[in-house]
Design an enzyme around this catalytic site. Structure first.
Site, PDB file in Angstrom:
ATOM      1  N   GLU A  43       6.175   6.036  -9.302  1.00 34.16           N
ATOM      2  CA  GLU A  43       4.748   5.837  -9.003  1.00 34.16           C
ATOM      3  C   GLU A  43       4.269   6.831  -7.955  1.00 34.16           C
ATOM      4  OE1 GLU A  43       3.963   1.194 -10.009  1.00 34.16           O
ATOM      5  OE2 GLU A  43       4.548   1.634  -7.948  1.00 34.16           O
TER       6      GLU A  43
ATOM      7  N   LEU B 179      -4.461  -7.032  -7.374  1.00 32.34           N
ATOM      8  CA  LEU B 179      -4.049  -8.150  -8.227  1.00 32.34           C
ATOM      9  C   LEU B 179      -5.186  -8.891  -8.939  1.00 32.34           C
ATOM     10  CD1 LEU B 179      -1.073  -9.642  -6.196  1.00 32.34           C
ATOM     11  CD2 LEU B 179      -1.029  -8.075  -8.134  1.00 32.34           C
TER      12      LEU B 179
ATOM     13  N   HIS C  32       0.589   0.381 -13.544  1.00 29.53           N
ATOM     14  CA  HIS C  32       1.360  -0.833 -13.870  1.00 29.53           C
ATOM     15  C   HIS C  32       2.846  -0.472 -13.847  1.00 29.53           C
ATOM     16  CE1 HIS C  32       1.958  -4.836 -15.492  1.00 29.53           C
ATOM     17  NE2 HIS C  32       2.884  -4.306 -16.269  1.00 29.53           N
TER      18      HIS C  32
ATOM     19  N   LYS D 134     -16.270 -14.187  -4.589  1.00 28.24           N
ATOM     20  CA  LYS D 134     -17.687 -14.380  -4.876  1.00 28.24           C
ATOM     21  C   LYS D 134     -18.475 -13.084  -4.778  1.00 28.24           C
ATOM     22  CE  LYS D 134     -20.766 -17.772  -3.573  1.00 28.24           C
ATOM     23  NZ  LYS D 134     -21.184 -18.531  -2.374  1.00 28.24           N
TER      24      LYS D 134
ATOM     25  N   ASP E 243      -4.918  -4.964 -18.211  1.00 28.33           N
ATOM     26  CA  ASP E 243      -3.814  -4.084 -18.651  1.00 28.33           C
ATOM     27  C   ASP E 243      -3.961  -3.544 -20.066  1.00 28.33           C
ATOM     28  OD1 ASP E 243      -2.539  -4.276 -16.239  1.00 28.33           O
ATOM     29  OD2 ASP E 243      -1.069  -5.758 -16.886  1.00 28.33           O
TER      30      ASP E 243
ATOM     31  N   GLY F 276       0.797  -1.228   0.000  1.00 28.28           N
ATOM     32  CA  GLY F 276       0.000   0.000   0.000  1.00 28.28           C
ATOM     33  C   GLY F 276       0.826   1.272   0.000  1.00 28.28           C
ATOM     34  N   SER F 277       2.059   1.208  -0.498  1.00 26.52           N
ATOM     35  CA  SER F 277       2.853   2.435  -0.491  1.00 26.52           C
ATOM     36  C   SER F 277       2.256   3.469  -1.453  1.00 26.52           C
ATOM     37  CB  SER F 277       4.325   2.153  -0.824  1.00 26.52           C
ATOM     38  OG  SER F 277       4.470   1.757  -2.166  1.00 26.52           O
ATOM     39  N   ASN F 278       1.645   2.999  -2.543  1.00 23.62           N
ATOM     40  CA  ASN F 278       0.976   3.951  -3.443  1.00 23.62           C
ATOM     41  C   ASN F 278      -0.264   4.540  -2.788  1.00 23.62           C
ATOM     42  OD1 ASN F 278       2.123   4.243  -6.301  1.00 23.62           O
ATOM     43  ND2 ASN F 278       2.391   2.068  -5.850  1.00 23.62           N
TER      44      ASN F 278
HETATM   45  C1  GRF Z   1       3.200  -1.182  -7.618  1.00 20.30           C
HETATM   46  O1  GRF Z   1       4.484  -1.301  -8.154  1.00 20.30           O
HETATM   47  C2  GRF Z   1       2.153  -1.186  -8.692  1.00 20.30           C
HETATM   48  O2  GRF Z   1       2.575  -0.667  -9.893  1.00 20.30           O
HETATM   49  C3  GRF Z   1       1.917  -2.660  -8.864  1.00 20.30           C
HETATM   50  O3  GRF Z   1       1.981  -3.189  -7.560  1.00 20.30           O
HETATM   51  C4  GRF Z   1       2.849  -2.386  -6.763  1.00 20.30           C
HETATM   52  C5  GRF Z   1       2.107  -2.016  -5.512  1.00 20.30           C
HETATM   53  O4  GRF Z   1       2.960  -1.474  -4.560  1.00 20.30           O
HETATM   54  N1  GRF Z   1       0.715  -2.907  -9.617  1.00 20.30           N
HETATM   55  P1  GRF Z   1       2.366  -0.851  -3.215  1.00 20.30           P
HETATM   56  O5  GRF Z   1       1.488  -1.911  -2.566  1.00 20.30           O
HETATM   57  O6  GRF Z   1       1.597   0.368  -3.584  1.00 20.30           O
HETATM   58  O7  GRF Z   1       3.561  -0.541  -2.371  1.00 20.30           O
END
Ligand code: GRF
Length: 188
Positions: free
Chosen positions: A173, A84, A103, A59, A144, A12-14
């Protein structure tokens, strides 16, 4: 104020970068975090930031119940940040043009099934690419393959491992994802 819903399966760093950014600008707030994993790091962030969360299973994911819960938040965008699972068509149709994904490579290269996390960076390194980067794109029914909104590049350095390349990509990102969301919100 705009409402954002973040979908994440991992650390969850993003998600954290997006939450922090909009805390500063005040233009939006993350009103819900959705995850498919009980132990996803993103849940710690949800707790720390007092953001409600939803843990989904395959589900219920596509069911109207979930859609209703999401609709309640009246989100301007659904943001996939390291999520995912493939987004079911019913969800794409319920939020047309409002779902975006990030991505960690320059799509259409290194995308599609199996291309996630370290696998992407390993494939980029194995191919001897001189650059990699990120793609922020709209989500449609195909994995994608939605329209690209933004791409940003970084070099692949000599001696890079999947981990060092991943760290460079994460930096991109964390910078570009919140700002791209901000741009999209300003148009909506
Ligand atoms: C990121 O690199 C994103 O591009 C990919 O999964 C990673 C998630 O990283 N789809 P985080 O959980 O946000 O740290």
């Amino acid at each position: 104020m705009h409402s954002l819903i973040i979908f994440a399966s991992g650390k969850g760093s993003n998600a954290a970068a997006i939450i922090d950014y909009f805390k500063k600008t005040g233009q939006a707030r993350v009103s819900l975090i959705v995850t498919n994993k009980q132990d996803a790091g993103v849940l710690e962030i949800a707790n720390r930031e007092h953001i409600p969360f939803l843990i989904i299973d395959r589900k219920t994911f596509a069911e109207t119940l979930l859609q209703e819960q999401l609709q309640e938040h009246n989100p301007s965008l659904l943001v996939l940040a390291g999520f995912l699972w493939k987004v079911p068509a019913s969800l794409v149709q319920a939020f047309p043009g409002k779902i975006i994904n990030i991505h960690p490579a320059l799509l259409p290269a290194y995308g599609g099934k199996g291309m996630y996390g370290q696998h992407v960076h390993e494939a980029v390194l194995a191919a001897g690419e001189l650059q990699s980067g990120i793609t922020i794109h709209k989500v449609n029914e195909a994995y994608d393959e939605g329209a690209t909104i933004v791409q940003a590049c970084c070099p692949v350095e000599k001696g890079d491992t999947a981990a060092t390349l991943a760290a460079r990509i994460h930096e991109l990102e964390h910078y570009f994802f919140p700002r791209t969301i901000e741009f999209l919100l300003s148009k909506s």
